[in-house]
Motif scaffolding. Structure first.
Motif, mmCIF file in Angstrom:
data_model
loop_
_atom_site.group_PDB
_atom_site.id
_atom_site.type_symbol
_atom_site.label_atom_id
_atom_site.label_comp_id
_atom_site.label_asym_id
_atom_site.label_seq_id
_atom_site.Cartn_x
_atom_site.Cartn_y
_atom_site.Cartn_z
ATOM 1 N N GLU A 143 7.747 29.565 -8.225
ATOM 2 C CA GLU A 143 8.503 28.663 -9.099
ATOM 3 C C GLU A 143 9.218 27.605 -8.264
ATOM 4 N N CYS A 144 8.536 27.063 -7.254
ATOM 5 C CA CYS A 144 9.180 26.183 -6.276
ATOM 6 C C CYS A 144 9.864 24.973 -6.900
ATOM 7 N N HIS A 145 9.226 24.311 -7.848
ATOM 8 C CA HIS A 145 9.796 23.099 -8.418
ATOM 9 C C HIS A 145 11.084 23.414 -9.178
ATOM 10 N N ASP A 146 11.060 24.469 -10.002
ATOM 11 C CA ASP A 146 12.266 24.881 -10.731
ATOM 12 C C ASP A 146 13.346 25.371 -9.766
ATOM 13 N N ASN A 147 12.952 26.133 -8.755
ATOM 14 C CA ASN A 147 13.914 26.634 -7.766
ATOM 15 C C ASN A 147 14.648 25.479 -7.092
ATOM 16 N N VAL A 148 13.895 24.513 -6.616
ATOM 17 C CA VAL A 148 14.474 23.378 -5.898
ATOM 18 C C VAL A 148 15.351 22.539 -6.830
ATOM 19 N N ASP A 149 14.888 22.291 -8.043
ATOM 20 C CA ASP A 149 15.690 21.517 -8.992
ATOM 21 C C ASP A 149 17.031 22.199 -9.256
ATOM 22 N N TYR A 150 17.013 23.519 -9.439
ATOM 23 C CA TYR A 150 18.248 24.272 -9.695
ATOM 24 C C TYR A 150 19.172 24.202 -8.479
ATOM 25 N N TRP A 151 18.614 24.405 -7.279
ATOM 26 C CA TRP A 151 19.406 24.385 -6.043
ATOM 27 C C TRP A 151 20.104 23.043 -5.871
ATOM 28 N N VAL A 152 19.338 21.969 -6.018
ATOM 29 C CA VAL A 152 19.874 20.617 -5.815
ATOM 30 C C VAL A 152 20.955 20.292 -6.843
ATOM 31 N N HIS A 184 3.986 21.523 -4.084
ATOM 32 C CA HIS A 184 5.121 22.318 -3.621
ATOM 33 C C HIS A 184 6.370 21.445 -3.547
ATOM 34 N N SER A 185 7.524 22.066 -3.660
ATOM 35 C CA SER A 185 8.797 21.370 -3.507
ATOM 36 C C SER A 185 9.672 22.124 -2.527
ATOM 37 N N VAL A 186 10.391 21.367 -1.694
ATOM 38 C CA VAL A 186 11.349 21.918 -0.743
ATOM 39 C C VAL A 186 12.652 21.128 -0.867
ATOM 40 N N VAL A 187 13.667 21.529 -0.106
ATOM 41 C CA VAL A 187 14.986 20.898 -0.148
ATOM 42 C C VAL A 187 15.230 20.127 1.146
ATOM 43 N N ARG A 188 15.862 18.947 1.012
ATOM 44 C CA ARG A 188 16.349 18.214 2.176
ATOM 45 C C ARG A 188 17.868 18.334 2.179
ATOM 46 N N GLY A 189 18.407 18.856 3.286
ATOM 47 C CA GLY A 189 19.847 19.013 3.408
ATOM 48 C C GLY A 189 20.523 17.705 3.779
ATOM 49 N N PRO A 190 21.855 17.681 3.729
ATOM 50 C CA PRO A 190 22.597 16.472 4.094
ATOM 51 C C PRO A 190 22.316 16.013 5.526
ATOM 52 N N ASP A 191 21.875 16.939 6.373
ATOM 53 C CA ASP A 191 21.548 16.610 7.765
ATOM 54 C C ASP A 191 20.138 16.029 7.913
ATOM 55 N N GLY A 192 19.406 15.932 6.795
ATOM 56 C CA GLY A 192 18.055 15.381 6.822
ATOM 57 C C GLY A 192 16.968 16.410 7.063
ATOM 58 N N VAL A 252 25.830 19.455 -3.834
ATOM 59 C CA VAL A 252 26.014 18.027 -3.598
ATOM 60 C C VAL A 252 25.474 17.655 -2.216
ATOM 61 N N GLY A 253 24.760 16.554 -2.152
ATOM 62 C CA GLY A 253 24.236 16.064 -0.880
ATOM 63 C C GLY A 253 22.851 16.569 -0.531
ATOM 64 N N TYR A 254 22.300 17.437 -1.349
ATOM 65 C CA TYR A 254 20.954 17.970 -1.138
ATOM 66 C C TYR A 254 19.999 17.273 -2.098
ATOM 67 N N THR A 255 18.757 17.064 -1.675
ATOM 68 C CA THR A 255 17.769 16.414 -2.533
ATOM 69 C C THR A 255 16.474 17.214 -2.540
ATOM 70 N N GLU A 256 15.732 17.057 -3.628
ATOM 71 C CA GLU A 256 14.424 17.697 -3.721
ATOM 72 C C GLU A 256 13.403 16.819 -3.029
ATOM 73 N N VAL A 257 12.434 17.450 -2.407
ATOM 74 C CA VAL A 257 11.337 16.743 -1.757
ATOM 75 C C VAL A 257 10.046 17.334 -2.306
ATOM 76 N N ARG A 258 9.278 16.497 -2.980
ATOM 77 C CA ARG A 258 7.994 16.930 -3.538
ATOM 78 C C ARG A 258 6.911 16.721 -2.491
ATOM 79 N N GLY A 259 5.873 17.506 -2.591
ATOM 80 C CA GLY A 259 4.768 17.341 -1.662
ATOM 81 C C GLY A 259 3.695 18.382 -1.879
#
Length: 149
Positions: free
Chosen positions: A37-46, A74-82, A50-57
């Motif tokens: 459930e990567c897309h839903d997981n990442v959307d919920y996390w973001v 797949h979707s992953v998270v980008r943290g504030p540190d990039g 605050v400061g985190y973004t979803e990255v699709r790929g």
């Protein structure tokens, strides 16, 4: 952009795919990410960080058979540190995760390219980048002390 053009873009950039580390402690109170459930997981996390973004790929599906390289949406998270990290568990978290290629474009294009039978894409034929070697995952494999050769 047609599906064929999109696949060619992803396959051409396969040499730039990256290993995204798994974050096993990605819990929010009672919520925890779910397998597949990567897309839903990442959307919920973001939404809750605050400061985190979803990255699709697209992530390389590990296979033992030679042939075309196959990626799945797949979707992953980008943290504030990039830095990128993956919060979606696998059925077996000891398995090696595939390399990730970032989607270039908006969410609408990504959604269109991953809908229905297009959840995966195959890299084969005339790609300017060499296809990924399915054996790359074994290159960093370390035998356990009780494993025989």
């Amino acid at each position: 952009m047609t599906r064929d053009e999109y696949e060619l873009d992803i396959c051409t950039r396969s040499g730039a795919a990256v290993d995204v580390p798994f974050k096993p402690d990605a819990f929010i109170e009672e919520w925890k990410p779910r397998v597949a459930e990567c897309h839903d997981n990442v959307d919920y996390w973001v939404k809750h960080h605050v400061g985190y973004t979803e990255v699709r790929g697209w992530i390389y599906l590990m296979g033992s058979e030679p042939g075309p390289v196959v990626y799945t949406a797949h979707s992953v998270v980008r943290g504030p540190d990039g830095e990128l990290f993956d919060i979606t568990p696998l059925y077996n978290n000891d398995e090696r995760r595939g390399l990730f290629i970032t989607h270039v474009g908006d969410d609408a294009t990504f959604l269109a390219m991953r809908t229905g039978i297009f959840i995966t894409l195959r890299c084969q034929g005339d790609c300017s980048a060499p296809p990924l070697d399915p054996m790359w995952a074994l290159q960093q494999y370390v035998l356990e002390p009780d494993e025989a050769l």
